[in-house]
Design a protein around this motif. Sequence first.
Motif, PDB file in Angstrom:
ATOM      1  N   UNK A   1     -46.278  82.667  24.575  1.00 49.59           N
ATOM      2  CA  UNK A   1     -45.204  83.560  25.026  1.00 49.59           C
ATOM      3  C   UNK A   1     -45.645  84.491  26.157  1.00 49.59           C
ATOM      4  N   UNK A   2     -44.810  84.564  27.191  1.00 50.64           N
ATOM      5  CA  UNK A   2     -45.028  85.498  28.297  1.00 50.64           C
ATOM      6  C   UNK A   2     -43.740  86.289  28.537  1.00 50.64           C
ATOM      7  N   UNK A   3     -43.907  87.496  29.103  1.00 52.03           N
ATOM      8  CA  UNK A   3     -42.730  88.329  29.410  1.00 52.03           C
ATOM      9  C   UNK A   3     -42.290  88.139  30.840  1.00 52.03           C
ATOM     10  N   UNK A   4     -41.023  87.795  31.003  1.00 54.75           N
ATOM     11  CA  UNK A   4     -40.437  87.813  32.335  1.00 54.75           C
ATOM     12  C   UNK A   4     -40.302  89.250  32.821  1.00 54.75           C
ATOM     13  N   UNK A   5     -40.165  89.442  34.128  1.00 48.38           N
ATOM     14  CA  UNK A   5     -40.081  90.796  34.695  1.00 48.38           C
ATOM     15  C   UNK A   5     -38.747  91.475  34.390  1.00 48.38           C
ATOM     16  N   UNK A   6     -38.682  92.758  34.704  1.00 50.16           N
ATOM     17  CA  UNK A   6     -37.428  93.508  34.614  1.00 50.16           C
ATOM     18  C   UNK A   6     -36.375  92.751  35.417  1.00 50.16           C
ATOM     19  N   UNK A   7     -35.197  92.615  34.868  1.00 54.17           N
ATOM     20  CA  UNK A   7     -34.287  91.563  35.302  1.00 54.17           C
ATOM     21  C   UNK A   7     -32.857  92.075  35.409  1.00 54.17           C
ATOM     22  N   UNK A   8     -32.141  91.539  36.375  1.00 53.27           N
ATOM     23  CA  UNK A   8     -30.701  91.769  36.544  1.00 53.27           C
ATOM     24  C   UNK A   8     -30.427  93.253  36.774  1.00 53.27           C
ATOM     25  N   UNK A   9     -29.748  93.928  35.868  1.00 53.45           N
ATOM     26  CA  UNK A   9     -29.477  95.349  36.086  1.00 53.45           C
ATOM     27  C   UNK A   9     -30.770  96.170  36.125  1.00 53.45           C
ATOM     28  N   UNK A  10     -31.836  95.634  35.593  1.00 52.95           N
ATOM     29  CA  UNK A  10     -33.098  96.381  35.519  1.00 52.95           C
ATOM     30  C   UNK A  10     -34.064  96.012  36.638  1.00 52.95           C
ATOM     31  N   UNK A  11     -33.612  95.164  37.567  1.00 58.40           N
ATOM     32  CA  UNK A  11     -34.404  94.769  38.738  1.00 58.40           C
ATOM     33  C   UNK A  11     -34.287  95.882  39.782  1.00 58.40           C
ATOM     34  N   UNK A  12     -34.945  96.996  39.510  1.00 61.08           N
ATOM     35  CA  UNK A  12     -34.722  98.243  40.237  1.00 61.08           C
ATOM     36  C   UNK A  12     -35.974  99.095  40.072  1.00 61.08           C
ATOM     37  N   UNK A  13     -36.159 100.104  40.913  1.00 59.88           N
ATOM     38  CA  UNK A  13     -37.374 100.915  40.767  1.00 59.88           C
ATOM     39  C   UNK A  13     -37.550 101.516  39.378  1.00 59.88           C
TER      40      UNK A  13
ATOM     41  N   UNK B   1     -50.068  88.975  30.112  1.00 62.70           N
ATOM     42  CA  UNK B   1     -48.996  88.283  29.398  1.00 62.70           C
ATOM     43  C   UNK B   1     -47.657  88.490  30.096  1.00 62.70           C
ATOM     44  N   UNK B   2     -47.704  88.940  31.350  1.00 62.27           N
ATOM     45  CA  UNK B   2     -46.488  89.015  32.171  1.00 62.27           C
ATOM     46  C   UNK B   2     -46.639  88.012  33.313  1.00 62.27           C
ATOM     47  N   UNK B   3     -45.582  87.782  34.048  1.00 64.87           N
ATOM     48  CA  UNK B   3     -45.574  86.640  34.970  1.00 64.87           C
ATOM     49  C   UNK B   3     -45.187  87.012  36.401  1.00 64.87           C
ATOM     50  N   UNK B   4     -45.537  88.230  36.819  1.00 67.18           N
ATOM     51  CA  UNK B   4     -45.169  88.615  38.177  1.00 67.18           C
ATOM     52  C   UNK B   4     -43.682  88.825  38.308  1.00 67.18           C
ATOM     53  N   UNK B   5     -43.181  88.665  39.515  1.00 69.69           N
ATOM     54  CA  UNK B   5     -41.803  89.022  39.793  1.00 69.69           C
ATOM     55  C   UNK B   5     -40.927  87.795  40.039  1.00 69.69           C
ATOM     56  N   UNK B   6     -39.699  87.888  39.580  1.00 70.35           N
ATOM     57  CA  UNK B   6     -38.617  86.916  39.901  1.00 70.35           C
ATOM     58  C   UNK B   6     -37.510  87.660  40.598  1.00 70.35           C
ATOM     59  N   UNK B   7     -36.967  87.137  41.672  1.00 74.71           N
ATOM     60  CA  UNK B   7     -35.835  87.867  42.264  1.00 74.71           C
ATOM     61  C   UNK B   7     -34.498  87.468  41.645  1.00 74.71           C
ATOM     62  N   UNK B   8     -34.380  86.264  41.106  1.00 77.35           N
ATOM     63  CA  UNK B   8     -33.179  85.829  40.388  1.00 77.35           C
ATOM     64  C   UNK B   8     -31.900  86.020  41.178  1.00 77.35           C
ATOM     65  N   UNK B   9     -31.947  85.779  42.474  1.00 79.53           N
ATOM     66  CA  UNK B   9     -30.795  86.190  43.283  1.00 79.53           C
ATOM     67  C   UNK B   9     -30.097  85.044  44.004  1.00 79.53           C
TER      68      UNK B   9
END
Lengths: 468, 468, 468
Positions: free
Chosen positions: B377-389, B407-415
Amino acid sequence: MGLLQEDRLFPVDEGTRALARSLYATVKDLPIISPHGHTDPRWFAENEPFPDPAQLFVTPDHYVFRMLHSQGIPLEAMGVPRADGGPTETDGRKIWRLFASNFHLFRGTPSRLWLDHAFSEVFGVNERLSAETADAAYDQIADCLARPEFRPRALFERFGIEAIATTESALDDLRWHRMIRESGWQGRVVTAYRPDAVVDPEFAGFAENVAQLGQLTGEDTATWEGYLAAHRKRRSYFKEFGATSSDHGHATARTEDLPQAEAAALFARALTGACTAEEADAFRGQMLTEMARMSLEDGLVLQIHPGSFRNHSRPVLDRFGRDKGFDIPTRTDYVRALRPLLSAVGGDPRLTVIVFTLDETAYARELAPLAGVYPALKLGPAWWFHDSPEGMRRFREMTTETAGFYNTVGFNDDTRAFCSIPARHDVARRVDCAFLATLVATGRLDAEEAPEVAHDLAYRLAKEAYRL
Amino acid sequence: MGLLQEDRLFPVDEGTRALARSLYATVKDLPIISPHGHTDPRWFAENEPFPDPAQLFVTPDHYVFRMLHSQGIPLEAMGVPRADGGPTETDGRKIWRLFASNFHLFRGTPSRLWLDHAFSEVFGVNERLSAETADAAYDQIADCLARPEFRPRALFERFGIEAIATTESALDDLRWHRMIRESGWQGRVVTAYRPDAVVDPEFAGFAENVAQLGQLTGEDTATWEGYLAAHRKRRSYFKEFGATSSDHGHATARTEDLPQAEAAALFARALTGACTAEEADAFRGQMLTEMARMSLEDGLVLQIHPGSFRNHSRPVLDRFGRDKGFDIPTRTDYVRALRPLLSAVGGDPRLTVIVFTLDETAYARELAPLAGVYPALKLGPAWWFHDSPEGMRRFREMTTETAGFYNTVGFNDDTRAFCSIPARHDVARRVDCAFLATLVATGRLDAEEAPEVAHDLAYRLAKEAYRL
Amino acid sequence: MGLLQEDRLFPVDEGTRALARSLYATVKDLPIISPHGHTDPRWFAENEPFPDPAQLFVTPDHYVFRMLHSQGIPLEAMGVPRADGGPTETDGRKIWRLFASNFHLFRGTPSRLWLDHAFSEVFGVNERLSAETADAAYDQIADCLARPEFRPRALFERFGIEAIATTESALDDLRWHRMIRESGWQGRVVTAYRPDAVVDPEFAGFAENVAQLGQLTGEDTATWEGYLAAHRKRRSYFKEFGATSSDHGHATARTEDLPQAEAAALFARALTGACTAEEADAFRGQMLTEMARMSLEDGLVLQIHPGSFRNHSRPVLDRFGRDKGFDIPTRTDYVRALRPLLSAVGGDPRLTVIVFTLDETAYARELAPLAGVYPALKLGPAWWFHDSPEGMRRFREMTTETAGFYNTVGFNDDTRAFCSIPARHDVARRVDCAFLATLVATGRLDAEEAPEVAHDLAYRLAKEAYRL
């Protein structure tokens, strides 16, 4: 040295502090808009002196007496009245000494900020309250209270209050508001429509209350149509006394949008007292949507603030009654709960629905995303236990990125404690300026834009959202 | 002066800011790994010019049009297409002016950061957007769009994208990906396997979709074994077009690990359309575990991002269809929900399961503890509404202490918003460097270690976790 | 240069840092009160040398081995014993090298702070652990462990521990505590009453355990009255060995206050093994209230720490047994759950109930409001996964404004890792001083008040709340 540090609540970094200080300078003297609160209109109607310092600061303020009680001090010792009328402390000075000798309990709390502000700015008391300073402070405040410039209307004017809303039951005759109006005094004190007694089937005496609503309005409140018509008339009566909003404090945020026949049947069952708990809950939810529809007609702003588990301690409720500091926040769902209302009327920009929360986890997850898309929905400020520097900071940090500033409505003090009103607005203005200064210092807002936002948060948004 | 402050998003304290700045200097020009997103592969296949500025920045971006709508602007006025094909605004300049004159609504939001970054860095627009500057900005962007260096492939290269993943339905023929490959262009655009249409019994046309999956793969998808085999073949087809991951966006995080006979029976009921809501939910949960098992065979990374209440407003869904900014996060449980999958395959370090959340309360309580112990298991980054400072800062503050960085995976822009990609990665790099600088300044990380971590967060972890 | 930065965990702003530093100077050398923990009394009874460095730092510490496992390292490789007694790594140096070469995984975690503190302050190891430095560190620590000044009692004294509580099962004979007492050593090591085995109907061997409790106390534990009497006697026995508290770690915070006849009937069903899950839960809840009533008689402090989902991975439970880092926090309700107990005895200031949480969302919403009004209720410190700089900061930021400082109870280390005790208390003292310095710098606390509060948080509150 006094009780208040000049740069309090500003960021600690010098450059950012300077930004906050200069923003604050532009808003600190703006008039106060207090669109949601619980001051007693009788104060302004009769304009009698406030009683002694303990009656002003300790006995009626549940923030204060709950903290002392948490350390084992009986409510009786602070003069809190018993439900059975039994004896409680009546010696103001004795209560005050007890309060003063426990003042260290308030370290780090917003009550401490409010109290120090009122002591210092309103009464000129500039020594930290303690067992040693108790009597001197008591005497000084008591002296002030005897003077005309400390009567309610004089303080109202000195506090720079442009408008204040009190909150009255739908069944209230609004006599004090009438008396204020007839007095010719120019202070703007308006009412707000709080219909718990006639929309909550579980409220004591619901059927009688509904019957009384019928008498007050000349409508047949035994029928669903007559009942709705009575609300319309009563709201109109409240509007005559300045009301611009209605106010709804249910246990949950549930709303419903049932077919009218079903709603009417539910109402009929509620009148007979035969509602189940689930049906009562559904009826309250239905009435929020009905109120929203009436708001579209008459322009009243709809306020929803759910999520308090009332009167948590059975022994305290039995001995002292309601509102004794034992109302505890609970986890609250908004996404499913508000959907019926929002699907029905949330797309209409003529409507303003203001939602408050005691569950901060909903800020970023639910409320900012909802307010950031529905035209009718706005977020009320950090509220009750969260009406504090950390609470206000968390509110801005967790709502601004998704809802922006313009889906929020400025500050509400929501207080019974009249002398704390300037202090509370001051705290809100400082915290908001600190937040804006941080945005500027971190390149998220232009220095030229910040003063406009500061003004909006301190004054304009509350005035416009509440149509005051 | 431009739109962007050079030290934006760094800590305000000078010493810590200097640390952040020097860390950022080491990562700001690293190539972009964009392993999870929604850009349109057709752009890169056809390499046609983007249409006008409004079509680029307003009409397709639900972050943008939801904020304008929240203040009462009809979706039609921003050119959002109606489900019935009815008229909406088509004049790009008119839409743009509306957007520009409401640009203050984005104060304090990440959209503002992304938009300013794109205006300034991509199109050389250096004046704050407003009613006054609207036309000049429109003209400048429109001029750019007509030039070859602003076509999709040119921008892709200019943005320094090393690899980008789009997301396609399991039933997609991947024609645009084929066209990209056959074009000889070297840009790395890969697909990802999104099987909602064929794993969700409540998806419109589920049975037909499953039949189509059978046709595409030559498997008998009327049987459970054939259905699983079809998934394996289809995943393999997606792998031919570079896919390294599958992507699953259910309403909850529920997983199941039923006996195969029970799963087969559930599938049979799903095909007949006779599933209850509970059974449909169980089937989706079962398919996550089946996908995880396939991942163990074929190496695709499994992405789970639950918790959105889709299409919250019924009237908006009826009038405009899905994906109109009315998807609202809800409270999400992970501990019980993920247990069947994790007990089945979570101990296998060859598997990578990446979980995202819209419920930040799960970061410290549930997700960091789970990712901090399960090998898969790994954690995706802060996402969607939380893709913010603020969202990214909270993510690091609430996950690092228990899950660490690795155990985190860097950044995804998901855009979907192509021009925002460099801006989003820049925000993530700045916020992560600010976080690392704060750790160094407070003695929680050595100054010599920080650059390696910064590089990991900006580049290596995403590349390795997604096997790109 | 060493492993520890002198100003670690203080605010980055220079002025605020200076405030924090000077506050910390007044508390850093205070004796350690460790009122809740899991050190082994046998260490202090026998005073044998600790085994090798791996046995001290890796194999028994689930914080450490869970992080390594999360990156795919099998538990066997770290020497974690298998349930079936099968082979696991026994070579301390080999385990240590594995640990050292993965030490980067701990970047940003509290484990890193604790380990570095112990390496540096206890064993004089001053180079960052890595594959390269592994052997040198191993040798240095192993050398130390062979010397008399590194035996348990010597370290206890060197650490400045004034009092430490271990935790024993209600059925434990307390032989090690007896041996400590009889040894004449002056170190204060007390026990705590942990009755899970005899209050949880779902505990393995519940009926036999209750029978054994009867034998130990000479009471007829086949009856409800006898069972309660046996608890009273056993608590009294624990008090002979210094116990000042009982300790309860149920899955939920549920309490009950059933009529005694109903409780007795529930107990009878529990003894037969016929309880449903719901009845077992109710019985556990009832026993919390019974324990609180006994506390009113005998003065033991009642500790409740709910909310862990134990042994989340079935395969790991099967292979390695309990307590292997797979206990995961879950969402926990306190408002409804604690109400029966609080309504029964929460108003009595002679009682102390300390509640811990793994669900931080309850801090501001539920726990601070409850502790801020009920005389008996106090908040335990940030705990377990939240026993970290960010976790402690959030605890203060989210509880102080509503509960103040004086409804909290100082710090608990709650650890099995003896050498981490000074480090953990040091982190807590630093974080609290940082918080207080920030309050002073922002005008929320007087500079003259802060040292008293710092002393209270570091020493007095724990000592008084736990009656040590």
